[in-house]
Scaffold this motif. Sequence first.
Motif, short mmCIF file in Angstrom:
data_model
loop_
_atom_site.label_atom_id
_atom_site.label_comp_id
_atom_site.label_asym_id
_atom_site.label_seq_id
_atom_site.Cartn_x
_atom_site.Cartn_y
_atom_site.Cartn_z
N VAL A 24 47.97 28.99 32.17
CA VAL A 24 47.11 29.70 32.79
C VAL A 24 46.54 29.48 34.19
N GLU A 25 46.52 28.14 34.32
CA GLU A 25 46.05 27.78 35.78
C GLU A 25 47.07 28.13 36.61
N GLN A 26 48.33 27.97 36.24
CA GLN A 26 49.40 28.35 37.23
C GLN A 26 49.32 30.04 37.36
N PHE A 30 48.67 31.84 41.11
CA PHE A 30 49.63 33.03 41.47
C PHE A 30 48.95 34.24 41.86
N LEU A 31 48.00 34.75 40.90
CA LEU A 31 47.10 35.87 41.25
C LEU A 31 46.45 35.31 42.40
N THR A 50 38.43 35.40 34.28
CA THR A 50 39.43 35.68 35.40
C THR A 50 40.67 36.29 34.58
N PRO A 51 41.58 37.09 35.37
CA PRO A 51 42.42 37.56 34.91
C PRO A 51 43.59 36.87 34.21
N GLY A 52 43.77 35.62 34.58
CA GLY A 52 44.71 34.52 33.74
C GLY A 52 44.22 34.42 32.46
N TRP A 53 42.79 34.13 32.34
CA TRP A 53 42.37 33.86 30.96
C TRP A 53 42.06 34.87 29.96
N ALA A 54 41.97 36.14 30.66
CA ALA A 54 42.00 37.50 29.77
C ALA A 54 43.45 37.69 29.24
N ILE A 55 44.56 37.48 30.15
CA ILE A 55 45.81 37.65 29.58
C ILE A 55 46.17 36.59 28.59
N ASP A 56 45.75 35.42 28.78
CA ASP A 56 45.72 34.46 27.84
C ASP A 56 45.22 34.80 26.34
N LYS A 118 38.42 34.62 41.85
CA LYS A 118 38.15 33.17 41.96
C LYS A 118 38.71 32.38 40.91
N VAL A 119 39.15 31.22 41.30
CA VAL A 119 40.05 30.32 40.39
C VAL A 119 38.86 29.47 40.07
#
Length: 144
Positions: A24-26, A30-31, A50-56, A118-119
């Motif tokens: 997810v952090e990768q 990327f995003l 964040t979008p990554g954690w929502a996708i997770d 933000k990351v």
Amino acid sequence: IDPNQALMLKRDIDASNQERTDTVEQLEDFLFNHFRNIEVQEDARINTETPGWAIDRLSIINLKLYHFKDELTREGISTEHYEKCKKKVEILEEQYRDLSNSIDSLLVEISSGKCEIKVYRQMKMYNDEELNPMLRKEDSKIKI
């Protein structure tokens, strides 16, 4: 369950969760790099997820959907079990749609500068021998 076997399972789960966090952090990196040149509006908001954690989370819902749908086709289940699983599938499908739409909206807002990306790192401690006191102490480890 045997304590040593339980510990081995726990360590496997921790390792799997760490791999998921790293993935997810990768995706987050990327995003962030993809959107880094977007001019953020002065009144831009920051999303709490964040979008990554929502996708997770979306992938977790998808996994649950897969298994509950599989239960609907399993032979020999009771009508009551079928109905419970069917109801859960309906709820999960709604959650999947809602979260998918929210992710799409978030990405549109980020790309237009209405939301700042933000990351945020997870800062997991449980797999780090330097940070987790249970892993650091030799006398607290269960010998396998």
